[in-house]
Design an enzyme around this catalytic site. Sequence first.
Site, PDB file in Angstrom:
ATOM      1  N   HIS A  43       4.855  -0.689   5.036  1.00  0.00           N
ATOM      2  CA  HIS A  43       4.679   0.264   3.936  1.00  0.00           C
ATOM      3  C   HIS A  43       5.273   1.599   4.386  1.00  0.00           C
ATOM      4  O   HIS A  43       4.572   2.459   4.920  1.00  0.00           O
ATOM      5  CB  HIS A  43       3.195   0.411   3.600  1.00  0.00           C
ATOM      6  CG  HIS A  43       2.915   1.203   2.373  1.00  0.00           C
ATOM      7  ND1 HIS A  43       1.910   0.874   1.492  1.00  0.00           N
ATOM      8  CD2 HIS A  43       3.494   2.312   1.853  1.00  0.00           C
ATOM      9  CE1 HIS A  43       1.881   1.745   0.499  1.00  0.00           C
ATOM     10  NE2 HIS A  43       2.831   2.635   0.711  1.00  0.00           N
ATOM     11  N   GLU A  70       6.311  -2.655   0.909  1.00  0.00           N
ATOM     12  CA  GLU A  70       5.475  -2.111  -0.150  1.00  0.00           C
ATOM     13  C   GLU A  70       5.551  -0.592  -0.161  1.00  0.00           C
ATOM     14  O   GLU A  70       5.810   0.044   0.864  1.00  0.00           O
ATOM     15  CB  GLU A  70       4.023  -2.575   0.001  1.00  0.00           C
ATOM     16  CG  GLU A  70       3.382  -2.239   1.327  1.00  0.00           C
ATOM     17  CD  GLU A  70       1.973  -2.798   1.459  1.00  0.00           C
ATOM     18  OE1 GLU A  70       1.692  -3.875   0.882  1.00  0.00           O
ATOM     19  OE2 GLU A  70       1.146  -2.156   2.115  1.00  0.00           O
ATOM     20  N   HIS A 206      -6.340  -5.216   1.633  1.00  0.00           N
ATOM     21  CA  HIS A 206      -6.933  -3.912   1.926  1.00  0.00           C
ATOM     22  C   HIS A 206      -8.345  -4.108   2.456  1.00  0.00           C
ATOM     23  O   HIS A 206      -9.249  -4.517   1.747  1.00  0.00           O
ATOM     24  CB  HIS A 206      -6.967  -2.956   0.736  1.00  0.00           C
ATOM     25  CG  HIS A 206      -7.108  -1.523   1.183  1.00  0.00           C
ATOM     26  ND1 HIS A 206      -6.033  -0.718   1.482  1.00  0.00           N
ATOM     27  CD2 HIS A 206      -8.203  -0.776   1.439  1.00  0.00           C
ATOM     28  CE1 HIS A 206      -6.453   0.476   1.872  1.00  0.00           C
ATOM     29  NE2 HIS A 206      -7.774   0.457   1.863  1.00  0.00           N
TER      30      HIS A 206
END
Length: 254
Positions: A43, A70, A206
């Site tokens: 990310h 991402e 997450h």
Amino acid sequence: MIALSVNLNKIALIRNSRDTTNPNIPQHAQMCIDAGANGITVHPRPDQRHIRVTDCFDLASMLHVEFNIEGNPMTGPRKTERSDVEDYPGFMALVKEIRPTQCTLVPDGDGQLTSDHGFDLKQDGEQVARLVQELQSLGIRTSLFMDPDPQQIRLAAQTGTDRVELYTETYARAFRTGDDLEHVFQQFVRAAEVAVDEGLGLNAGHDLDLNNLPRFATIAGLREVSIGHHLTVDAIRIGLADAVAAYQRALGTG
């Protein structure tokens, strides 16, 4: 089989705490793959506080498993003040050049410590749909970071996205505290059902860890989980290869 994609952000954060190339990101990606990881996630944020632009290109040149990038597609180019760190070209420009297997779009902002909510597609649906189409035209599978809200999941399907990634923080918190766990878990079960009914592939991530992952992995239709923070913490305790293997066992695939 549920695929395990290891997020390397926290490995990069350790490296960035010193003026060094250690830990080496591609080497640690290969260690994860050798231990059984099915994919690698990064990310890259505009401030490059962990994964950097050069890391993305280094990984793209060596990976033979799924590469998932991402980030927020709305972030544009940024200059860096460091001579040894490449300027950030903007998220979409980066992804278009690398063309990873999968691109997960996430509505995070500069001030967020980490991603903390999914898209509101009542507000952003048209713009997101254009971005999805743009990525798919390059052969990139798309996924949208979403809260477990059936109405929003249906709107995600209307964008044409290939998959959604359920934001699992509320489940992880309920599992940790025991507060209303069954109700929260059923929210994710229902969101998954809607995603599957709409023809969407289902990812999740997450704060999933070795304790809460086995139950979450029972959700029908789940294809992939992306795990970084807790896997890295466990790697400090038991070693990286053993941590990857433990997460595969927690998924029922190890």
